[in-house]
Design an enzyme around this catalytic site. Structure first.
Site, PDB file in Angstrom:
ATOM      1  N   GLN A  22      37.183  70.588  43.693  1.00 14.45           N
ATOM      2  CA  GLN A  22      37.606  70.533  45.085  1.00 14.45           C
ATOM      3  C   GLN A  22      36.554  71.172  45.989  1.00 14.45           C
ATOM      4  O   GLN A  22      36.308  70.702  47.100  1.00 14.45           O
ATOM      5  CB  GLN A  22      38.951  71.238  45.266  1.00 14.45           C
ATOM      6  CG  GLN A  22      39.576  71.062  46.645  1.00 14.45           C
ATOM      7  CD  GLN A  22      39.936  69.614  46.943  1.00 14.45           C
ATOM      8  OE1 GLN A  22      40.353  68.875  46.055  1.00 14.45           O
ATOM      9  NE2 GLN A  22      39.797  69.197  48.185  1.00 14.45           N
ATOM     10  N   GLU A  35      48.329  60.177  55.306  1.00 16.48           N
ATOM     11  CA  GLU A  35      47.820  59.654  54.039  1.00 16.48           C
ATOM     12  C   GLU A  35      48.956  58.981  53.259  1.00 16.48           C
ATOM     13  O   GLU A  35      49.607  59.606  52.414  1.00 16.48           O
ATOM     14  CB  GLU A  35      47.203  60.770  53.209  1.00 16.48           C
ATOM     15  CG  GLU A  35      45.950  61.369  53.829  1.00 16.48           C
ATOM     16  CD  GLU A  35      45.206  62.287  52.874  1.00 16.48           C
ATOM     17  OE1 GLU A  35      45.714  62.530  51.765  1.00 16.48           O
ATOM     18  OE2 GLU A  35      44.117  62.755  53.234  1.00 16.48           O
ATOM     19  N   TRP A  59      48.857  57.083  50.895  1.00 15.25           N
ATOM     20  CA  TRP A  59      48.522  56.905  49.477  1.00 15.25           C
ATOM     21  C   TRP A  59      48.685  58.188  48.657  1.00 15.25           C
ATOM     22  O   TRP A  59      48.622  58.165  47.442  1.00 15.25           O
ATOM     23  CB  TRP A  59      47.062  56.442  49.353  1.00 15.25           C
ATOM     24  CG  TRP A  59      46.090  57.430  49.931  1.00 15.25           C
ATOM     25  CD1 TRP A  59      45.552  58.514  49.303  1.00 15.25           C
ATOM     26  CD2 TRP A  59      45.561  57.447  51.261  1.00 15.25           C
ATOM     27  NE1 TRP A  59      44.718  59.204  50.152  1.00 15.25           N
ATOM     28  CE2 TRP A  59      44.696  58.564  51.366  1.00 15.25           C
ATOM     29  CE3 TRP A  59      45.713  56.602  52.370  1.00 15.25           C
ATOM     30  CZ2 TRP A  59      44.003  58.873  52.537  1.00 15.25           C
ATOM     31  CZ3 TRP A  59      45.018  56.920  53.524  1.00 15.25           C
ATOM     32  CH2 TRP A  59      44.184  58.037  53.600  1.00 15.25           C
TER      33      TRP A  59
END
Length: 383
Positions: A125, A209, A211
């Site tokens: 990340q 978002e 998704w």
């Protein structure tokens, strides 16, 4: 935390890059039964007021709550994960099993859900956030990607999904694709919710978002959907609560509607209604105010609403508007809801009209405002 929504010009390329590093294969497809959660379980959760539900900070729990204000503890937490069936995407075992069942149920309906990205380590990340910061600057990067230690992906309970043909990958239009529509309608039956809903960026801290799915378990996911909460923050009663270290998590320059509220072209009921904002939605305050009316932005439109039907009003730090750049149209020009011809036309701007440029150019498109309406226009027809 979330996957990374990118300007349209780079979306496809980054989707391919993510697939290359995180998605060696695609999911299976035979049908199985839906997980069952009793009505009594859901009722028991719903019966608890949001302010009393409390949030779980234990990173090993499927209920762990993570956002910019509630980072993981420890920050480098690494869960036990397993590969989602026939893919290289990894999730916590319970989430992986639920996803496989969901994918098989979708396949039975003729919809193929492709896993794109699941668990990411703290180090991974950090790499991604650094990349987006270099590409777009820290301010925009923080809207589309998480600072390491605050990402839901690090819990192993979040998964980004896509279509087999990569349609609208990492873009808002994903919501209108077969997979986007299916998971929005059925995901909670398997314990998944859309974690970053439309219009809630001021609360969640991230752009819409459709998704990005978060696994909560079926009881909590169904309870969340049944509650009508606008975000997981609202469901747990921390949408405007104090942060663990002090301060207010509600972003400055926002307010919440207390009723279905007309957005008008001017300050007063005599002005044209541009749209109706649903009750409980977060709107962005521009800083302008006139006779009890506030100028706000919502769903790419800017107009005026009555302050009588707003709560949690948090004015911007500075209400003085910044001088906007402007341009003129060189032809009749469509103002669209997003940067690209695939987005909805909001209005057609006549040739020779002046528009205000409100942000940075992206893939040949400018965010502009005309006649109180905000949207995107092709740079080709602006001078």
């Amino acid at each position: 935390m979330s996957s990374h929504r990118t300007p349209l010009g780079l979306a496809a390329a980054l989707a391919v890059a993510l697939s290359a590093t995180l998605l060696p294969a695609v999911p299976a497809g035979a049908a199985v039964g839906i997980e069952n959660t009793s009505h009594s379980q859901i009722a028991a959760v719903l019966a608890v007021p949001s302010a009393q539900r409390g949030i779980t900070r234990d990173p090993s729990s499927t209920q762990v709550f993570v956002n910019k204000n509630y980072p993981l503890k420890p920050s480098r937490f690494a869960p036990k994960t397993t590969a989602v069936s026939k893919s290289g995407v990894r999730l916590q075992p319970q989430a992986a099993s639920a996803f496989t069942k969901m994918a098989k149920a979708a396949a039975r309906d003729g919809v193929r859900i492709v896993p794109v990205s699941g668990y990411r380590s703290y180090a991974r990340q950090a790499e991604l956030f650094a990349r987006y910061t270099k590409l777009y600057g820290k301010s925009y990067a923080s809207r589309i990607s998480a600072v390491p230690g605050t990402s839901e992906h690090q819990t192993g309970l979040a998964i980004d999904v896509g279509n087999a043909n990569s349609a609208c990958g990492l873009q808002e239009c994903f919501a209108r694709t077969p997979v986007g529509q299916w998971v929005a309608k059925h995901g909670s039956k398997f314990g998944f919710i859309i974690r970053y809903p439309k219009g809630q960026e001021a609360v969640t801290g991230y752009a819409y978002e459709p998704w990005h799915l978060r696994y909560l378990g079926t009881a909590t996911a169904k309870s969340y959907k049944s509650s009508g909460a606008a975000s997981l923050e609202a469901y747990y009663g921390v949408a405007g609560a104090k942060r663990p270290g002090g301060g207010i998590s509600t972003a400055p320059g926002t307010a919440t509607t207390t009723a279905n509220l007309n957005l008008r072209s001017g300050a007063g009921t005599g002005h044209k209604v541009l749209m109706t904002i649903p009750k409980g939605k977060s709107v962005k305050l521009t800083g302008a105010k006139s006779s009890g009316w506030y100028k706000v932005s919502y769903a790419s439109r800017t107009g005026w609403v009555s302050g009588t039907y707003l709560r949690n009003i948090s004015l911007p730090k500075s209400s003085a508007p910044k001088a906007a750049k402007s341009a003129k149209t060189t032809a009749n020009l469509n103002l669209r809801s997003g940067a690209g011809t695939g987005h909805r036309i909001l209005v057609t701007i006549p040739k020779g009209k002046k528009v205000a440029i409100t942000g940075a150019r992206k893939s040949g498109w400018y965010p502009v405002k005309y006649a109180g309406i905000s949207g995107w226009a092709s740079a080709t027809y602006l001078r």
